[in-house]
Every structure is written in C-alpha cells, then in structure tokens.
Design an enzyme around this catalytic site. Structure first.
Site, short mmCIF file in Angstrom:
data_model
loop_
_atom_site.label_atom_id
_atom_site.label_comp_id
_atom_site.label_asym_id
_atom_site.label_seq_id
_atom_site.Cartn_x
_atom_site.Cartn_y
_atom_site.Cartn_z
CG ASP A 80 12.47 116.14 89.58
OD1 ASP A 80 11.96 115.73 90.04
OD2 ASP A 80 13.78 114.91 89.56
CB ALA A 83 24.74 120.52 97.21
N GLY A 84 22.06 118.22 96.28
CA GLY A 84 21.91 116.43 96.01
C GLY A 84 21.31 116.85 94.51
N GLY A 85 20.37 115.43 94.13
CA GLY A 85 20.05 115.54 92.06
C GLY A 85 18.41 116.44 91.92
CB SER A 88 8.47 104.89 94.65
OG SER A 88 7.60 105.64 93.37
CE LYS A 112 15.43 112.21 91.02
NZ LYS A 112 14.25 113.32 91.55
NE ARG A 135 24.06 117.52 106.55
CZ ARG A 135 23.86 118.43 107.39
NH1 ARG A 135 23.86 119.06 108.06
NH2 ARG A 135 22.25 117.40 107.77
CG ASN A 157 12.15 113.73 86.64
OD1 ASN A 157 12.74 113.82 85.40
ND2 ASN A 157 10.96 113.78 87.51
#
Length: 270
Positions: free
Chosen positions: A100, A126-128, A13, A64, A150, A85
């Site tokens: 974000d 399709a994540g955070g 990061s 998140k 997916r 976030n």
C-alpha cells in the site's frame, strides 16, 4: 499455483483483473487468482488450511492488521505501518509486506507529486490504510501531518505511526471547524475513509490542492466530486490499487511486473 485477495466485502475488488492479466503476460498459464470472502477473525484459520500451491495473498479490509500479526516474517515498512496487505509464502511460513505504501507513492507521483520536503499533509481516517498513507507521505519528505478522525482514541495508532515515521503530528476531529484551513494548508490530503464517511466534510476537505481518495467503488465519491468542483487535483483509489499490485505480482512470481499490461487491464474497466 494459487493466489487470491482476502477481505470482507471483497466482491467489488478489481485485484483479480490485474493479477490474472499479469500472470497471462508472464506465461504463467496454470496460475489462478480469486476473490475470497474472509473476515479478520477467519483469516488465520483460512491461511492455516492453505496448501503448498498457495504462493501469496492480497489482504484487504478488515484483515490487514491480523495479517501482519499472523506472519512469521515482516518487512520494516509493514511493521512501521502496523498493516500488511501482502502475504507471501516462504519456505518456513508467510512474509508480510505493505505494498500500500508503493500504491500511495506511485499514485501521487502520477500527478506530479514527487517531493514533499518540508510540507504539511493531511490523512483522513484511522483505519488500516491510514498508517501506510502516513509512511508513504513521510517517505516523500513530508514534515508534518494532521490526522483527521472521529476520536483521538481511535486515531492513537495512526498518530503513533506518524511520530515513529519522524513527522510532527496533530489531531483534528471530523467536526473541527478548522478543517477548511487545515486542508488548504496541506500539500496533499489522503482520505482513507469510506465514501459515505467523508461525504459530510467533503466541501471542507476539498480545499486541499491534491487529494488522493483511497476509495474506488463507488466512483466518483462525494469527496472526489467536491475536489473537482473546487478545481483541485483528485487521484482515484484505482491508481493506488494498480501501483500496489505491481509489487505484489513481483513478490508472488519473482518476475518483473508487466506494468503496461496491468494498466491496460484496469483501463478497460474504468
């Protein structure tokens, strides 16, 4: 006062570069900002143990969604995105926000995308980060979104977020042979999947004229290289990181973010 970025893995990061530069520029010499390895499961217990010197934390994957649930106050956009976030210490606990959204809007505006009125867009993953992407694109005026993932089951929360944001919604599997057509018909494509996750479909996604790849390490990603080879515009996740950090600094410190200083701090390590 203390702040940090929480996530796993978190060693890559670059948020500390931005926040530390901002605090120095604001004259907050006794403020610190660190990286802390923290899984989603560990996040509540870690926050419970933070003392009053903690002003806020940045939350990266995979925490998140948990961060949003942990907070006792939530901004409307964080609730819509189902993702936080940013956690800011308040008199009674923690407030959750989703800068974000600012990161995506700001990164796109940086390449001239300021009005998507009536446009179709694509979000990969399709994540955070996928839901803040949907909220940001809707805020820029997009009318319809195709979510590429997916499985439809995995994408259910992102599809629901898009619907709640007022977008017409379609789903496409990552193996869908229509991906080049879908991408080509999109004003903007935002990829929120890891670099390896988009590698196999990068040539298909590269048909989009403007692509924001939320990844910045490693860079360039296979998708970024494919877009550049196709003559499109590619925006790095570093731009998104910078733009979302402005709001975090302002919420943590109560002062305007020193944007030029923060931009220079990031440019120095590119």
């Amino acid at each position: 006062m203390r702040a940090a970025v929480l996530g796993s893995p978190v060693g890559h990061s670059k948020s500390p570069l931005l926040h530390r530069a901002a605090y120095r520029a604001l004259g907050l010499a006794d403020w610190t900002y660190d990286r802390i390895e923290c899984t989603a499961e560990q996040l509540p217990g870690m926050l419970d143990g933070f003392g009053p010197e903690w002003v806020g934390v940045s939350v990266t994957m995979p925490g998140k969604v948990v961060a949003l649930a942990y907070a006792d106050e939530r901004t409307e956009r964080a609730v819509l995105a189902g993702s936080a976030n940013t956690l800011v210490r308040t008199a009674s606990g923690w407030r959750a926000d989703c800068t974000d959204v600012d990161g995506i809007v700001g990164a796109l505006r940086g390449v001239g995308v300021v009005d998507l009125s009536g446009s179709t867009v694509t979000v990969v993953g399709a994540g955070g980060t996928s839901r803040p992407a949907v909220v940001a694109l809707a805020g820029l005026g997009a009318a319809a979104v195709t979510v590429v993932a997916r499985s439809a089951d995995r994408a259910a929360d992102t599809l629901a977020c898009a619907d709640a944001a007022g977008l017409r919604v379609e789903f496409a599997h990552m193996s869908d042979p229509r991906l080049p057509t879908i991408a080509g018909a999109s004003a903007v494509l935002v990829s929120t999947v890891p670099a390896v996750g988009a590698a196999d479909i990068a040539p298909a996604l590269a048909h989009a004229p403007v692509v924001l790849d939320a990844i910045y390490d490693p860079w360039p990603t296979p998708l970024a290289s494919a877009v550049e080879a196709a003559g499109g515009i590619v925006v790095s996740g570093l731009s998104m990181l910078l733009e979302q950090a402005y709001g975090q600094v302002e919420q943590f410190t109560g002062k305007p973010a020193p944007r030029a200083v923060m931009r220079a701090a990031l440019t120095d390590v590119r």
